[in-house]
Motif scaffolding. Structure first.
Motif, short mmCIF file in Angstrom:
data_model
loop_
_atom_site.label_atom_id
_atom_site.label_comp_id
_atom_site.label_asym_id
_atom_site.label_seq_id
_atom_site.Cartn_x
_atom_site.Cartn_y
_atom_site.Cartn_z
N LEU A 305 -26.40 -9.26 22.32
CA LEU A 305 -25.08 -9.22 22.96
C LEU A 305 -25.08 -9.82 24.36
N VAL A 306 -26.18 -9.71 25.09
CA VAL A 306 -26.22 -10.20 26.48
C VAL A 306 -27.10 -11.43 26.61
N ALA A 307 -27.31 -12.16 25.51
CA ALA A 307 -28.24 -13.28 25.52
C ALA A 307 -27.88 -14.33 26.57
N ARG A 308 -26.60 -14.72 26.65
CA ARG A 308 -26.25 -15.80 27.57
C ARG A 308 -26.41 -15.40 29.04
N PRO A 317 -33.48 -23.51 35.06
CA PRO A 317 -32.34 -24.36 34.67
C PRO A 317 -32.66 -25.36 33.57
N ALA A 318 -33.88 -25.92 33.58
CA ALA A 318 -34.21 -26.95 32.61
C ALA A 318 -34.28 -26.42 31.18
N LEU A 319 -34.54 -25.12 31.03
CA LEU A 319 -34.72 -24.53 29.70
C LEU A 319 -33.58 -23.59 29.31
N ARG A 320 -32.68 -23.31 30.25
CA ARG A 320 -31.72 -22.22 30.12
C ARG A 320 -30.73 -22.42 28.97
N GLU A 321 -30.13 -23.58 28.89
CA GLU A 321 -29.05 -23.79 27.94
C GLU A 321 -29.52 -23.65 26.50
N THR A 327 -32.17 -16.92 21.70
CA THR A 327 -32.44 -15.50 21.90
C THR A 327 -31.79 -14.57 20.87
N PRO A 328 -30.50 -14.72 20.53
CA PRO A 328 -29.92 -13.77 19.56
C PRO A 328 -30.62 -13.79 18.20
N TRP A 329 -30.98 -14.97 17.71
CA TRP A 329 -31.67 -15.06 16.44
C TRP A 329 -33.04 -14.39 16.51
N ILE A 330 -33.73 -14.60 17.62
CA ILE A 330 -35.07 -14.03 17.77
C ILE A 330 -34.99 -12.52 17.99
N ALA A 331 -33.89 -12.02 18.54
CA ALA A 331 -33.72 -10.57 18.66
C ALA A 331 -33.71 -9.94 17.27
#
Length: 479
Positions: A305-308, A317-321, A327-331
Motif C-alpha cells: 500500500l505504501v510502495a510509492r 533517484p536513479a533507481l526510484r521510479e 515493490t508491491p509484487w515482491i511484497a
C-alpha cells in the motif's frame, strides 16, 4: 522455548531491520545502477556457493545437536561435522578458479565475484558456530554473533563503497567482519571436538539429511535469483540494479520478521517433537503459525500500500521510479516465500523427509525458470515480477499439500481469515487517503494503516491477538 527465543532474538530482528533499510537507502545513493546490479549478482553468487557446498553441514549441526546431546555424543557430533565441512570447503577454490577463468565478465564484476566466493566459506564457518548456539538454546550468544556480523559487515561495506570499491564493497565488508568474528568464537568451538572422533555412521546420517536440504535451498535460490541473471542476459546490469532495489525493499522488510520468527520457531518445534511427540509439536506449531500470520500478513499488505512513497524516501533517484513498481509484487512474493520457508517446509525437516523437500522445491524453481524465459524477453521487468509471484504461490501450494505426507502441521485458516479481514479494513483506510508524496504521505498512510489494523485485529481477535499481546506484555515486564 518459542517465546524465550522471540524475545531473545528481538535485538537481532531490530539490527537486521535497520541495517536492511540502511543498505537500500545508502547503497542505492552511493552506487550507480550498474554497480548496484554487480552487487546483486555477486551476492547471488555468494548465496549459491555457500548453499551448494556448505549449508548442509550447518543444517545438520542444528537438527542433530539435541539428539547427540541426549545420546552423550556431542564430541563425536562436532568432530564429524567439522571434518565434513573442511572436505566440502576445499571445493570452493576450484570453483573460484574455474569461474574466474571461464566466465566472461567485466573486471568490476570479476572482483565482486571473487570476493563473494571467498566470503562464502568464512560466513559458513561463522554460521556453524551460530547454529550450534541456537540449537543449544544459547539465545544471547547466537543473537550477539548475528548482530555483530550484520552491523559490522554493513558499516565496513559502507566505508569501502565510499572509498570507491563499487559493487564489491558490501561483499568485502561482510566477509571481513565474519572472519573477525571467527577469531573470537572458533577457538572455543573447536575445543568441543576434544575426545571426539569422526563417525562414518553419523556422517552418513548427516549427509542423508543435510544434502537434500541443501539441494532444496539451491532450488530456493534458483527461484529467488534466476530473474537477476536473466535480466542481466536479456537487458543489462542497470535493469538488475533497479529490480534488486525494489526487490530488496519488498523482500528484506518481510525477511527480517520471518527470520526472527524462524530463529525462535525452528528449535522450538524440534524440541517439542523430540520431547513430547506429535501432540506437543502440533500445539507448538499452531501457536507459531497464528503469530506468524498476525505479524507478517499486515506487514506485506501495508508494504504494498505504501510502495510509492516508501521508494521515494528510501531509494536513490536513479533507481526510484522503476523500484516503485517492483515493490508491491515482491511484497506478495515475499510473504508467500516466508510462510513457505519458515513454516510449511518445516514439515519435511521435522519428519526427516528431506528428499521430499527437494522434490517440493523443484516445482516452483522449475516454474520460475520457465516463466522468466518466456516473460522477460517480452515484458522486461514486469515479466520477471509476474513469474516470481506465480512461482512462489505454486511453491506454497506444493509445500502445503506434500508436507502433510512428511509431518502434518496445522494450517491456521481461522487466523488467516480474521487477519485478512483486518488487512482489508486497513487497505480501505489507506487507499482513501490523499497522495501527498514523500515522507509526509508515508507517515500518514503507515501510521493510520497500522492503527486501523491494530484496532481491527484486537476487535476480531485475529490470530489470538488479545492473548498474544497479554503474553508479550508480561514477558517484557519480566525481562
Amino acid at each position: 522455548m518459542f517465546w524465550r527465543g522471540v524475545l531473545g532474538y528481538l535485538p537481532v530482528n531490530i539490527a537486521q531491520g535497520v541495517v536492511g533499510l540502511l543498505t537500500i537507502v545508502l547503497f542505492t545513493q552511493i552506487l550507480s545502477p550498474a554497480e548496484y546490479g554487480i552487487y546483486a549478482l555477486a551476492f547471488s553468487v555468494l548465496s549459491l556457493t555457500q548453499t551448494a557446498f556448505l549449508t548442509w553441514t550447518e543444517a545438520a549441526m542444528a537438527r542433530f545437536l539435541a539428539r547427540a546431546d541426549e545420546d552423550g555424543r556431542l564430541p563425536d557430533h562436532f568432530a564429524t561435522l567439522y571434518r565434513l565441512w573442511i572436505l566440502m570447503a576445499l571445493a570452493i577454490p576450484v570453483v573460484a578458479a574455474v569461474a574466474l577463468r571461464f566466465w566472461p565478465m567485466p573486471a568490476p564484476l570479476k572482483v565482486a565475484v571473487a570476493a563473494a566466493l571467498a566470503a562464502a566459506a568464512v560466513k559458513s564457518l561463522a554460521k556453524m558456530s551460530q547454529e550450534r548456539r541456537r540449537a543449544a538454546g544459547e539465545v544471547s550468544g547466537a543473537a550477539l554473533l548475528d548482530v555483530i556480523q550484520t552491523v559490522g559487515g554493513f558499516a565496513l561495506g559502507l566505508v569501502l563503497a565510499l572509498v570507491g570499491l563499487g559493487g564489491a564493497a558490501p561483499i568485502l565488508g561482510t566477509g571481513a567482519v565474519a572472519l573477525l568474528c571467527l577469531v573470537f568464537v572458533l577457538p572455543t568451538d573447536l575445543k568441543r571436538l576434544k575426545g571426539g572422533s569422526f563417525d562414518k555412521a553419523m556422517a552418513k546420517a548427516y549427509a542423508a539429511y543435510g544434502l537434500p536440504v541443501a539441494f532444496s535451498l539451491i532450488l530456493a535460490l534458483v527461484l529467488s535469483t534466476t530473474d537477476r541473471f536473466l535480466l542481466a542476459a536479456f537487458l543489462d546490469e542497470s535493469a538488475v540494479g533497479v529490480y534488486h532495489a525494489g526487490y530488496s525493499l519488498g523482500s528484506r522488510t518481510l525477511d527480517v520478521v520471518f527470520i526472527w520468527l524462524g530463529m525462535a520457531g525452528g528449535p522450538a518445534m524440534v524440541a517439542a517433537l523430540e520431547r513430547g511427540g506429535q501432540p506437543a509439536l502440533a500445539e507448538s506449531a499452531r501457536e507459531q503459525a497464528d503469530f506468524m500470520v498476525l505479524l507478517t500478513l499486515p506487514a506485506a499488505v501495508g508494504l504494498a500500500l505504501v510502495a510509492r512513497p516508501l521508494t521515494e524516501v528510501m531509494i536513490g533517484p536513479a533507481l526510484r521510479e522503476g523500484a516503485a513498481g517492483v515493490t508491491p509484487w515482491i511484497a506478495a512474493s515475499g510473504w508467500l516465500s516466508g510462510v513457505t520457508t519458515y513454516y510449511l517446509l518445516q514439515a519435511f525437516t521435522l519428519g526427516r523427509r528431506t528428499t521430499m523437500l527437494s522434490a517440493c522445491m523443484a516445482i516452483p524453481a522449475g516454474a520460475n525458470l520457465l516463466l522468466n524465459l518466456i516473460l522477460i524477453p517480452r515484458f522486461g521487468l514486469s515479466g520477471a515480477l509476474w513469474a516470481t509471484t506465480a512461482s512462489y504461490a505454486l511453491g506454497a501450494i506444493a509445500a502445503g499439500v506434500l508436507g502433510r505426507r512428511a509431518c502434518a502441521l496445522p494450517i491456521p485458516w481461522e487466523a488467516l481469515a480474521r487477519t485478512g479481514l483486518a488487512c482489508g479494513l486497513m487497505a480501505a483506510v489507506v487507499l482513501a487517503l490523499p497522495d501527498l508524496g514523500g515522507l509526509l504521505e508515508l507517515i500518514l498512510k503507515a501510521g493510520l494503516g497500522a492503527a486501523t489494523f491494530g484496532g481491527a485485529a484486537l476487535l476480531l481477535d485475529a490470530g489470538g491477538a488479545r492473548a498474544r499481546l497479554a503474553v508479550l506484555t508480561r514477558r517484557f515486564r519480566t525481562a
